[in-house]
Design an enzyme around this catalytic site. Structure first.
Site, short mmCIF file in Angstrom:
data_model
loop_
_atom_site.label_atom_id
_atom_site.label_comp_id
_atom_site.label_asym_id
_atom_site.label_seq_id
_atom_site.Cartn_x
_atom_site.Cartn_y
_atom_site.Cartn_z
N SER A 11 -1.92 6.47 -18.04
CA SER A 11 -0.58 7.00 -18.32
C SER A 11 -0.06 6.66 -19.72
O SER A 11 0.51 7.53 -20.39
CB SER A 11 0.42 6.52 -17.26
OG SER A 11 0.13 7.15 -16.04
N LYS A 15 5.10 2.12 -4.64
CA LYS A 15 5.82 3.40 -4.55
C LYS A 15 6.89 3.42 -3.44
O LYS A 15 7.96 3.99 -3.64
CB LYS A 15 4.84 4.56 -4.34
CG LYS A 15 4.06 4.91 -5.61
CD LYS A 15 3.19 6.12 -5.38
CE LYS A 15 2.52 6.58 -6.65
NZ LYS A 15 1.83 7.86 -6.49
N ASN A 34 7.63 7.82 -7.60
CA ASN A 34 6.67 7.55 -8.69
C ASN A 34 7.34 7.62 -10.06
O ASN A 34 6.70 7.34 -11.07
CB ASN A 34 5.47 8.52 -8.64
CG ASN A 34 5.81 9.89 -9.17
OD1 ASN A 34 6.95 10.31 -9.14
ND2 ASN A 34 4.81 10.59 -9.67
N ASP A 40 4.67 13.77 -7.76
CA ASP A 40 3.25 13.97 -7.43
C ASP A 40 2.99 15.37 -6.85
O ASP A 40 2.02 16.03 -7.19
CB ASP A 40 2.76 12.91 -6.44
CG ASP A 40 2.46 11.58 -7.12
OD1 ASP A 40 2.16 11.59 -8.33
OD2 ASP A 40 2.52 10.55 -6.43
N GLY A 92 -3.41 9.77 3.44
CA GLY A 92 -2.87 8.58 2.77
C GLY A 92 -1.63 8.94 1.97
O GLY A 92 -0.98 9.96 2.21
N ALA A 123 -1.23 9.96 -1.19
CA ALA A 123 -1.30 11.20 -1.98
C ALA A 123 -1.17 12.42 -1.07
O ALA A 123 -0.57 13.43 -1.46
CB ALA A 123 -2.62 11.24 -2.76
N ASN A 125 -8.19 13.66 9.10
CA ASN A 125 -8.30 12.33 8.52
C ASN A 125 -9.21 11.48 9.39
O ASN A 125 -9.24 11.64 10.61
CB ASN A 125 -6.92 11.66 8.44
CG ASN A 125 -6.92 10.42 7.56
OD1 ASN A 125 -7.39 10.49 6.43
ND2 ASN A 125 -6.43 9.30 8.07
N ARG A 126 -9.97 10.59 8.72
CA ARG A 126 -10.88 9.70 9.47
C ARG A 126 -10.10 8.99 10.58
O ARG A 126 -10.53 8.98 11.73
CB ARG A 126 -11.49 8.68 8.49
CG ARG A 126 -12.36 7.64 9.14
CD ARG A 126 -12.93 6.70 8.12
NE ARG A 126 -11.90 5.97 7.37
CZ ARG A 126 -12.14 5.06 6.46
NH1 ARG A 126 -13.39 4.76 6.16
NH2 ARG A 126 -11.16 4.45 5.83
N ALA A 162 -4.92 9.05 14.02
CA ALA A 162 -3.53 8.69 14.33
C ALA A 162 -2.63 8.87 13.11
O ALA A 162 -1.46 9.27 13.24
CB ALA A 162 -3.47 7.25 14.82
P1 NAP Z 1 -4.76 5.97 0.23
O1 NAP Z 1 -3.32 6.03 0.59
O2 NAP Z 1 -5.46 4.65 0.22
O3 NAP Z 1 -5.55 6.98 1.20
C1 NAP Z 1 -6.95 7.06 1.16
C2 NAP Z 1 -7.43 8.23 2.01
O4 NAP Z 1 -8.87 8.32 1.89
C3 NAP Z 1 -7.13 8.07 3.51
O5 NAP Z 1 -6.92 9.33 4.08
C4 NAP Z 1 -8.44 7.44 4.02
O6 NAP Z 1 -8.67 7.66 5.40
C5 NAP Z 1 -9.45 8.21 3.21
N1 NAP Z 1 -10.74 7.52 3.13
C6 NAP Z 1 -11.04 6.43 2.40
N2 NAP Z 1 -12.33 6.06 2.60
C7 NAP Z 1 -12.84 6.95 3.50
C8 NAP Z 1 -14.11 7.12 4.12
N3 NAP Z 1 -15.13 6.28 3.85
N4 NAP Z 1 -14.29 8.16 4.97
C9 NAP Z 1 -13.27 9.01 5.25
N5 NAP Z 1 -12.04 8.91 4.70
C10 NAP Z 1 -11.83 7.89 3.84
O7 NAP Z 1 -4.99 6.56 -1.26
P2 NAP Z 1 -4.14 7.69 -2.01
O8 NAP Z 1 -3.12 7.04 -2.85
O9 NAP Z 1 -3.72 8.69 -0.99
O10 NAP Z 1 -5.24 8.29 -3.01
C11 NAP Z 1 -6.33 9.06 -2.52
C12 NAP Z 1 -7.16 9.58 -3.69
O11 NAP Z 1 -6.37 10.47 -4.48
C13 NAP Z 1 -7.64 8.51 -4.65
O12 NAP Z 1 -8.94 8.82 -5.07
C14 NAP Z 1 -6.67 8.60 -5.82
O13 NAP Z 1 -7.25 8.17 -7.03
C15 NAP Z 1 -6.42 10.09 -5.84
N6 NAP Z 1 -5.13 10.46 -6.46
C16 NAP Z 1 -5.16 11.31 -7.52
C17 NAP Z 1 -3.98 11.71 -8.11
C18 NAP Z 1 -4.00 12.65 -9.28
O14 NAP Z 1 -3.03 12.70 -10.05
N7 NAP Z 1 -5.07 13.41 -9.44
C19 NAP Z 1 -2.74 11.22 -7.62
C20 NAP Z 1 -2.75 10.35 -6.52
C21 NAP Z 1 -3.95 9.97 -5.95
P3 NAP Z 1 -8.16 6.57 6.48
O15 NAP Z 1 -6.70 6.85 6.66
O16 NAP Z 1 -8.95 6.86 7.69
O17 NAP Z 1 -8.42 5.22 5.90
#
Ligand code: NAP
Length: 275
Positions: free
Chosen positions: A21, A70, A91, A106, A133, A135, A155-156, A159
């Site tokens: 950023s 956040k 954010n 976002d 999650g 995002a 989602n994995r 719930a």
């Molecule tokens: P988060 O809240 O930690 O959520 C992670 C998500 O990924 C959950 O749905 C989780 O499922 C799933 N996941 C993780 N490992 C997994 C696996 N081995 N198998 C199946 N599902 C799995 O993270 P977040 O903040 O939402 O971010 C998610 C992604 O988006 C990250 O890569 C982040 O860098 C990216 N992102 C990008 C932007 C952008 O501007 N482009 C903005 C925000 C985020 P469970 O619930 O089952 O654990």
């Protein structure tokens, strides 16, 4: 409090060293010939309240907030936009007249990136969203606001998806994670909001055979820029949109509110952020 002559902004998170950023906002400050600066601050959860009280006294006009603060930032704010309240996280904060205003850009960044990269996206077709999650919340709110008729959510941990469906209404339909390859028929959009496909994480295993060729495929993961999902979608003819543009577009409203100028999201910005 008067506006400082040399306004400062920052991104607050922990860890924060990886954040791009500052590179982006400093590029825009120079692009727009605005005097000011933007830095990154590693702040512990226990200190967030005090830090947010002190920063305005040091010339800060606002901050971006990232993981893990956040939700806490939303709770510490004096005024909250409707979209931040619905997403349940902030954010972007603006400090003004001794108050903290909270927004969440976002979802806006996601939609702007989608519309820029895929102007022909048909929002009247069902959308498929993988992940539930933080995002995903922003993506779901923004897609519902764009009028998608149904949003198939997988989602994995089922719930978590069910809790989101309960919160966001009947247009959100939860399907089993294991059925993700069979849930693509008729979709106009496939979004990966999981961290699968990111450097150091397993690839997202999904068979795209039943995805219509007109569907847009987008990935929030932007390290790497061309994820395995995007490469496979592009190879079969789907229009793809990478995740970097979401990061760029979500930064625009904050920059406007803090520095009073509208930055341009262009290829030079992408290059600057990629380094
Ligand atoms: P988060 O809240 O930690 O959520 C992670 C998500 O990924 C959950 O749905 C989780 O499922 C799933 N996941 C993780 N490992 C997994 C696996 N081995 N198998 C199946 N599902 C799995 O993270 P977040 O903040 O939402 O971010 C998610 C992604 O988006 C990250 O890569 C982040 O860098 C990216 N992102 C990008 C932007 C952008 O501007 N482009 C903005 C925000 C985020 P469970 O619930 O089952 O654990």
């Amino acid at each position: 409090m008067n506006s400082p002559r040399f306004p400062l902004a920052a991104v607050i998170g922990s860890p924060i060293s990886h954040s791009r950023s500052p590179v982006m906002h400093r590029y825009w400050l120079s692009q727009q010939q605005v005097a000011g600066d933007y830095t990154k601050l590693d702040v512990r959860a226990d200190d967030l309240r005090d830090v947010l009280k002190t920063l305005p006294k040091m010339g800060f006009v606002g901050v971006n907030i990232t993981i893990p603060h956040k939700q806490a930032a939303l709770e510490l704010a004096d005024q909250v936009t409707d979209r931040a309240a619905r997403i349940g996280a902030a954010n972007t904060l603006v400090f003004k007249d001794g108050l903290i205003f909270a927004d969440n850009t976002d979802g806006y960044g996601f939609i702007q990136n989608l519309k820029t990269g895929a102007p022909d996206w048909n929002s009247s077709l069902p959308a498929v969203v993988l992940g539930a999650g933080g995002a995903a919340r922003a993506v779901i709110v923004s897609l519902l606001d764009e009028g998608v008729p149904t949003l198939r959510l997988m989602n994995r941990s089922k719930a978590k998806a069910e809790a989101l469906a309960q919160e966001f209404g009947t247009r959100v339909e939860v399907r089993d994670w294991d059925d993700r390859s069979q849930t693509l028929n008729g979709a106009g959009l496939l979004v990966n909001t999981t961290s699968l496909g990111m450097v150091g994480q397993p690839e997202l295993a999904i068979d795209l055979n039943t995805l219509p060729s007109e569907a847009i495929v987008t990935d929030l993961v932007y390290t790497p820029l061309m994820t395995d999902l995007l490469a496979r979608a592009q190879a079969r003819g789907n229009v793809i949109v990478d995740g970097l543009g979401m990061l760029l577009h979500q930064g625009v409203p904050g920059f406007e509110m803090w520095f009073g100028a509208t930055p341009t999201v262009d290829t030079a910005t992408r290059k600057a952020v990629l380094g």
